[in-house]
Design a protein around this motif. Structure first.
Motif, PDB file in Angstrom:
ATOM      1  N   LYS A 179       9.855 -10.842   4.078  1.00  0.00           N
ATOM      2  CA  LYS A 179       9.043 -10.872   5.295  1.00  0.00           C
ATOM      3  C   LYS A 179       8.400  -9.522   5.631  1.00  0.00           C
ATOM      4  CE  LYS A 179       9.043 -11.648  10.230  1.00  0.00           C
ATOM      5  NZ  LYS A 179       9.788 -11.913  11.459  1.00  0.00           N
ATOM      6  N   GLU A 180       9.168  -8.443   5.575  1.00  0.00           N
ATOM      7  CA  GLU A 180       8.596  -7.150   5.965  1.00  0.00           C
ATOM      8  C   GLU A 180       7.487  -6.725   5.011  1.00  0.00           C
ATOM      9  OE1 GLU A 180      11.723  -4.304   6.655  1.00  0.00           O
ATOM     10  OE2 GLU A 180      11.870  -4.963   8.748  1.00  0.00           O
ATOM     11  N   GLN A 181       7.702  -6.977   3.717  1.00  0.00           N
ATOM     12  CA  GLN A 181       6.678  -6.620   2.743  1.00  0.00           C
ATOM     13  C   GLN A 181       5.414  -7.468   2.971  1.00  0.00           C
ATOM     14  OE1 GLN A 181       7.954  -7.052  -1.325  1.00  0.00           O
ATOM     15  NE2 GLN A 181       6.337  -5.735  -2.114  1.00  0.00           N
ATOM     16  N   TRP A 182       5.608  -8.742   3.279  1.00  0.00           N
ATOM     17  CA  TRP A 182       4.488  -9.645   3.604  1.00  0.00           C
ATOM     18  C   TRP A 182       3.698  -9.079   4.779  1.00  0.00           C
ATOM     19  CZ3 TRP A 182       4.577 -12.263   8.434  1.00  0.00           C
ATOM     20  CH2 TRP A 182       3.573 -13.224   8.626  1.00  0.00           C
ATOM     21  N   PHE A 183       4.416  -8.586   5.792  1.00  0.00           N
ATOM     22  CA  PHE A 183       3.747  -8.052   6.973  1.00  0.00           C
ATOM     23  C   PHE A 183       2.984  -6.773   6.635  1.00  0.00           C
ATOM     24  CE2 PHE A 183       3.452  -5.481  10.808  1.00  0.00           C
ATOM     25  CZ  PHE A 183       2.928  -6.394  11.720  1.00  0.00           C
ATOM     26  N   TYR A 184       3.648  -5.822   5.984  1.00  0.00           N
ATOM     27  CA  TYR A 184       3.011  -4.528   5.704  1.00  0.00           C
ATOM     28  C   TYR A 184       1.766  -4.693   4.821  1.00  0.00           C
ATOM     29  CZ  TYR A 184       7.436  -2.527   7.369  1.00  0.00           C
ATOM     30  OH  TYR A 184       8.537  -2.201   8.126  1.00  0.00           O
ATOM     31  N   THR A 185       1.866  -5.556   3.819  1.00  0.00           N
ATOM     32  CA  THR A 185       0.725  -5.727   2.915  1.00  0.00           C
ATOM     33  C   THR A 185      -0.380  -6.512   3.602  1.00  0.00           C
ATOM     34  OG1 THR A 185       2.358  -5.777   1.139  1.00  0.00           O
ATOM     35  CG2 THR A 185       0.120  -6.307   0.537  1.00  0.00           C
ATOM     36  N   GLY A 186       0.003  -7.482   4.429  1.00  0.00           N
ATOM     37  CA  GLY A 186      -0.996  -8.201   5.218  1.00  0.00           C
ATOM     38  C   GLY A 186      -1.713  -7.278   6.196  1.00  0.00           C
ATOM     39  N   MET A 187      -0.976  -6.330   6.752  1.00  0.00           N
ATOM     40  CA  MET A 187      -1.592  -5.372   7.679  1.00  0.00           C
ATOM     41  C   MET A 187      -2.528  -4.399   6.962  1.00  0.00           C
ATOM     42  SD  MET A 187      -0.892  -6.102  10.779  1.00  0.00           S
ATOM     43  CE  MET A 187      -1.020  -7.795  10.196  1.00  0.00           C
ATOM     44  N   ASP A 188      -2.290  -4.147   5.675  1.00  0.00           N
ATOM     45  CA  ASP A 188      -3.249  -3.355   4.893  1.00  0.00           C
ATOM     46  C   ASP A 188      -4.612  -4.037   4.952  1.00  0.00           C
ATOM     47  OD1 ASP A 188      -4.380  -1.489   3.159  1.00  0.00           O
ATOM     48  OD2 ASP A 188      -3.493  -2.370   1.362  1.00  0.00           O
ATOM     49  N   CYS A 189      -4.607  -5.361   4.795  1.00  0.00           N
ATOM     50  CA  CYS A 189      -5.847  -6.134   4.882  1.00  0.00           C
ATOM     51  C   CYS A 189      -6.445  -6.058   6.287  1.00  0.00           C
ATOM     52  CB  CYS A 189      -5.562  -7.583   4.497  1.00  0.00           C
ATOM     53  SG  CYS A 189      -6.976  -8.675   4.697  1.00  0.00           S
ATOM     54  N   TYR A 190      -5.591  -6.260   7.303  1.00  0.00           N
ATOM     55  CA  TYR A 190      -6.063  -6.213   8.690  1.00  0.00           C
ATOM     56  C   TYR A 190      -6.705  -4.857   9.005  1.00  0.00           C
ATOM     57  CZ  TYR A 190      -5.824  -5.811  13.789  1.00  0.00           C
ATOM     58  OH  TYR A 190      -6.133  -5.581  15.103  1.00  0.00           O
ATOM     59  N   ILE A 191      -6.042  -3.784   8.557  1.00  0.00           N
ATOM     60  CA  ILE A 191      -6.547  -2.431   8.834  1.00  0.00           C
ATOM     61  C   ILE A 191      -7.852  -2.169   8.060  1.00  0.00           C
ATOM     62  CG2 ILE A 191      -6.007   0.035   8.600  1.00  0.00           C
ATOM     63  CD1 ILE A 191      -3.003  -0.833   9.166  1.00  0.00           C
ATOM     64  N   HIS A 192      -7.948  -2.692   6.822  1.00  0.00           N
ATOM     65  CA  HIS A 192      -9.240  -2.634   6.107  1.00  0.00           C
ATOM     66  C   HIS A 192     -10.359  -3.150   7.014  1.00  0.00           C
ATOM     67  CE1 HIS A 192      -7.588  -3.059   1.703  1.00  0.00           C
ATOM     68  NE2 HIS A 192      -7.647  -1.794   2.085  1.00  0.00           N
ATOM     69  N   CYS A 193     -10.096  -4.306   7.617  1.00  0.00           N
ATOM     70  CA  CYS A 193     -11.127  -4.966   8.434  1.00  0.00           C
ATOM     71  C   CYS A 193     -11.493  -4.113   9.649  1.00  0.00           C
ATOM     72  CB  CYS A 193     -10.637  -6.325   8.911  1.00  0.00           C
ATOM     73  SG  CYS A 193     -10.291  -7.464   7.585  1.00  0.00           S
ATOM     74  N   ILE A 194     -10.475  -3.631  10.377  1.00  0.00           N
ATOM     75  CA  ILE A 194     -10.746  -2.842  11.579  1.00  0.00           C
ATOM     76  C   ILE A 194     -11.543  -1.590  11.217  1.00  0.00           C
ATOM     77  CG2 ILE A 194      -9.704  -1.538  13.478  1.00  0.00           C
ATOM     78  CD1 ILE A 194      -9.372  -4.622  13.699  1.00  0.00           C
ATOM     79  N   GLU A 195     -11.134  -0.913  10.150  1.00  0.00           N
ATOM     80  CA  GLU A 195     -11.802   0.335   9.771  1.00  0.00           C
ATOM     81  C   GLU A 195     -13.220   0.088   9.278  1.00  0.00           C
ATOM     82  OE1 GLU A 195      -8.161   3.335   8.720  1.00  0.00           O
ATOM     83  OE2 GLU A 195      -8.819   2.020   7.105  1.00  0.00           O
TER      84      GLU A 195
END
Length: 360
Positions: free
Chosen positions: A186-202
């Protein structure tokens, strides 16, 4: 005005169970009985034959299990290339990377270095690669990094953390099988998913923004909000959506760039070895000044999934160590320019970055 002529992945298979088509995809690409396929596979699958048992090895084909516990290094690429060349009777027919962003980046880098002289550190930068890579295939087993679609392979070298950015880097073939992501912790799923989310925001808040980036970025951002804030998705829907969010998120930075979280995360990774996804999260959590709305939603996602980020990772660092991280972060000038515009150096000082790092 000169526009980027961006190379895209020419062939993609999408669908649950599509990994089973790998053998038929590879068969026409074999150059002969002495030219092996080399499979670089995340060693978390070593004790689990669920993946390796579905690969048909012929002739001198090899599976090399690789640990993804650390970020990929130029020295690791060089060692893999030497091992492959010494043990192969002829140049390999192809490199197949199976794993998360670390394995995909390694597969891209190895396929380039088999045809280019010298060490991988000589190619960290933009458009330094002279010769086309050998055939290479990317098969993600976790979603978020966008490595499956990007023209970079991010490596930590002796002097810097920087990608091999080139037209020869993107995969020739990608297989997107969301079933391969079903056992991600779960934590790895979250951190890697947030890499995608942060790509989008930036990408979406950056000064490099254009319609190409915006279209893909908005699609990926909507998918991330569905996955991490809604309650009505089945596991299969969430896995498929995150796989496509990763793809679109990677495409969103093709014609733009990432920003401050990635720049500062590179500093953490270079000095402390912090993994990319969690590093982005640790940094982004403190960037309200620059991304107020993005950080607010990130904190909602973090709370919803009960994620507790590590604290105090910079607590015991010396001034010298802070300066190393700051120098790495500031060397990524396109990221700062995308985030803050051409005059970014007026607003970003060493003291400001040190104060931010001290919060982490």
């Amino acid at each position: 005005m000169s526009y980027k002529n961006f190379p895209m992945v020419p062939r993609v298979i999408f669908g649950r169970g599509s990994f089973n088509q790998l053998n038929e995809v590879l068969a026409p690409k074999r150059h002969g009985i002495n030219a092996p396929f080399i499979f670089l596979i995340d060693d978390v699958f070593k004790s689990n034959a669920w993946i390796s048992s579905r690969i048909s090895l012929s002739y001198d084909d090899r599976i090399i299990f690789v640990s993804a516990k650390e970020e990929p290094k130029t020295s690791q690429v060089d060692a893999l290339v030497e091992d492959i060349i010494l043990k192969s009777k002829a140049r390999p027919s192809g490199i197949i990377g199976i794993g998360g962003g670390t394995l995909l980046d390694l597969a891209k880098a190895v396929s380039i270095m088999i045809t280019n002289n010298g060490g991988a550190e000589n190619y960290q930068g933009w458009d330094l690669v002279k010769n086309p890579a050998i055939y290479h295939v990317g098969i993600p087993t976790i979603s978020g990094t966008g490595s499956e679609v990007s023209r970079t392979t991010v490596l930590t070298g002796p002097n810097k953390k920087l990608g091999i950015n080139s037209d020869f880097t993107p995969f020739d073939q990608v297989i997107l099988d969301s079933e391969l992501t079903k056992d991600v912790p779960k934590e790895q799923w979250f951190y890697t998913g947030m890499d995608c989310y942060i790509h989008c925001i930036e990408s979406l808040t950056g000064t490099y923004l254009n319609t190409f980036s915006e279209t893909y970025g908005n699609m990926a951002l909507d998918l991330c909000k569905d996955i991490f804030l809604e309650n009505n998705l089945s596991d299969v829907e969430a896995q498929e959506k995150l796989m496509m969010a990763s793809w679109h998120g990677g495409m969103s930075i093709v014609y733009s760039q990432v920003g401050i979280a990635h720049a500062m995360s590179y500093g953490l990774s270079y000095l402390l070895g912090t993994k990319h996804g969690i590093g982005n999260c640790i940094v982004f959590d403190h960037l309200e000044e620059f991304y107020p709305e993005g950080v607010k939603v990130f904190k909602e996602m973090k709370a919803k999934h009960n994620i507790a980020l590590p604290k105090g990772i910079c607590a015991d660092l010396s001034d010298k160590e802070f300066n190393i991280m700051i120098d790495v972060a500031l060397s990524l000038e396109p990221l700062w320019e995308n985030a803050l515009g051409k005059n970014w150096k007026k607003n970003i000082t060493n003291q400001k970055l040190k104060a931010l790092y001290q919060k982490m």
